[in-house]
Motif scaffolding. Structure first.
Motif, PDB file in Angstrom:
ATOM      1  N   UNK A 114      12.391   0.254  11.958  1.00 44.78           N
ATOM      2  CA  UNK A 114      13.572   0.348  12.802  1.00 44.78           C
ATOM      3  C   UNK A 114      13.744   1.786  13.268  1.00 44.78           C
ATOM      4  N   UNK A 115      14.529   1.971  14.325  1.00 47.69           N
ATOM      5  CA  UNK A 115      14.760   3.322  14.832  1.00 47.69           C
ATOM      6  C   UNK A 115      15.449   4.222  13.813  1.00 47.69           C
ATOM      7  N   UNK A 116      16.422   3.726  13.049  1.00 45.58           N
ATOM      8  CA  UNK A 116      17.012   4.592  12.021  1.00 45.58           C
ATOM      9  C   UNK A 116      15.979   5.063  10.997  1.00 45.58           C
ATOM     10  N   UNK A 117      15.037   4.203  10.652  1.00 43.34           N
ATOM     11  CA  UNK A 117      14.029   4.607   9.680  1.00 43.34           C
ATOM     12  C   UNK A 117      13.072   5.640  10.265  1.00 43.34           C
ATOM     13  N   UNK A 134       0.839  -1.200   0.000  1.00 44.58           N
ATOM     14  CA  UNK A 134       0.000   0.000   0.000  1.00 44.58           C
ATOM     15  C   UNK A 134       0.872   1.247   0.000  1.00 44.58           C
ATOM     16  N   UNK A 135       1.912   1.254   0.836  1.00 48.64           N
ATOM     17  CA  UNK A 135       2.815   2.409   0.900  1.00 48.64           C
ATOM     18  C   UNK A 135       3.495   2.651  -0.437  1.00 48.64           C
ATOM     19  N   UNK A 136       3.915   1.574  -1.094  1.00 49.26           N
ATOM     20  CA  UNK A 136       4.562   1.712  -2.402  1.00 49.26           C
ATOM     21  C   UNK A 136       3.595   2.290  -3.422  1.00 49.26           C
ATOM     22  N   UNK A 158      10.770  -1.376   4.371  1.00 53.31           N
ATOM     23  CA  UNK A 158      10.588  -1.434   2.916  1.00 53.31           C
ATOM     24  C   UNK A 158       9.493  -0.475   2.469  1.00 53.31           C
ATOM     25  N   UNK A 159       8.360  -0.477   3.180  1.00 51.51           N
ATOM     26  CA  UNK A 159       7.283   0.441   2.834  1.00 51.51           C
ATOM     27  C   UNK A 159       7.653   1.883   3.115  1.00 51.51           C
ATOM     28  N   UNK A 160       8.333   2.127   4.216  1.00 52.40           N
ATOM     29  CA  UNK A 160       8.748   3.489   4.546  1.00 52.40           C
ATOM     30  C   UNK A 160       9.743   4.023   3.528  1.00 52.40           C
ATOM     31  N   UNK A 161      10.637   3.163   3.052  1.00 52.07           N
ATOM     32  CA  UNK A 161      11.594   3.568   2.025  1.00 52.07           C
ATOM     33  C   UNK A 161      10.871   3.984   0.757  1.00 52.07           C
TER      34      UNK A 161
END
Length: 311
Positions: A276-279, A225-227, A251-254
């Motif tokens: 993840x925290x970095x994301x 959905x994010x993609x 993956x979706x956030x990227x």
């Protein structure tokens, strides 16, 4: 809206709660409240709700009612939504002012959301063409045909699994005034078989010129959905976007970060996520002017990831 407690306000009005035990004298003005009808027990037959509805019609001037909440109509394994819907549709002429309906407000203690036995709800829209707000809870057996409404402004489906046939019907509907659309997509195990292809007409925005809020939530396909959102034409018109409650990973956030700009949004809800925290730090840095909700971080359970609402 919570699955654990009844709404106290609906369509901007305080809710008056009516059960089979309620005193139907001394009630407030019908236009000054949203009226909830429910059986306050685990009843395996429909007759108690039928009697409550008949008493309601006698006690209240329904011609002035603008908002209705239809809640527990009986034990879900024994009473299908078709029975209360037939009652309501038969009485449609007595509700000329109705503008908002919440259909199936069962609490989790009364029924898991996946146990609510729904039906074809198309008659809600065809029998009450002036509706502006419609909320539906429960996806089992849920069906919908494409509808036309020039008045509908808010449409919300709360399910643990939203059937693809319903998503396709929404996508094919003519809803030029719709400002807010919320779909809890859920999981395939509980009937949530909608695909990105089913969502495509919604994401194109061609049939939804007034849409300003979009919620595609509670999805096991949240990364997909994010993609899709990353390149969706409708996003440029939105003021708020909700991708919460699902299985969103890095993956979706990227995909969101690599896609079209989202800085015009006033709010972006990504809560209940597997980031993840970095994301999360990257998202916060990339969207400084957006009210970004990254709450409820989740952890995998033996490689399993869960949506917020399924069963």
């Amino acid at each position: 809206m919570s699955l654990h407690q009844h709404v106290t306000e609906f369509a901007g009005l305080p809710v008056v709660d009516l059960t089979e035990e309620s005193d139907l004298t001394g009630l407030p003005a019908p236009e000054g409240a949203a009226w909830r009808l429910r059986i306050d027990d685990f009843v395996e037959e429909f007759e108690p709700f039928r009697k409550l509805f008949a008493a309601f019609l006698e006690a209240v001037d329904t011609t002035k009612i603008t908002a209705l909440v239809v809640a527990n109509w009986g034990a879900c394994h024994a009473v299908n939504a078709r029975e209360p819907l037939d009652l309501l549709v038969a009485a449609a002429g007595r509700f000329p002012a109705l503008r908002a309906i919440f259909w199936g407000e069962y609490l989790q203690e009364e029924s898991e959301i996946s146990w609510i036995e729904q039906c074809d709800i198309t008659p809600i829209f065809t029998s009450f063409p002036a509706l502006e707000t419609v909320t539906v809870r429960g996806g089992s057996g849920l069906r919908l045909e494409p509808v036309t409404s020039k008045s509908l402004r808010e449409l919300r489906f709360e399910t643990g699994g939203l059937p693809g046939v319903v998503v396709r019907a929404v996508a094919a509907s003519d809803l030029p005034a719709l400002e807010s659309l919320v779909l809890w997509l859920g999981v395939d195990e509980y009937g949530g078989d909608a695909t990105i292809a089913d969502l495509a007409p919604i994401l194109s925005g061609e049939r939804l010129p007034a849409l300003r809020h979009l919620g595609l939530q509670d999805a096991e396909i949240q990364d997909d959905v994010a993609a899709a959102i990353a390149g969706a034409p409708i996003v440029a018109r939105l003021t708020s976007l909700d991708l919460s409650m699902g299985v969103l990973t890095d993956e979706g956030a990227e995909a969101l970060l690599s896609g079209q700009p989202l800085g015009h949004l006033t709010s972006l809800d990504l809560s209940h996520h597997y980031l993840t925290e970095p994301m999360t730090a990257r998202l916060a840095a990339a969207l400084p002017g957006v009210a970004l909700d990254l709450g409820e971080p989740q952890e995998e359970d033996d490689d399993w990831r869960y949506v917020a609402v399924a069963e």
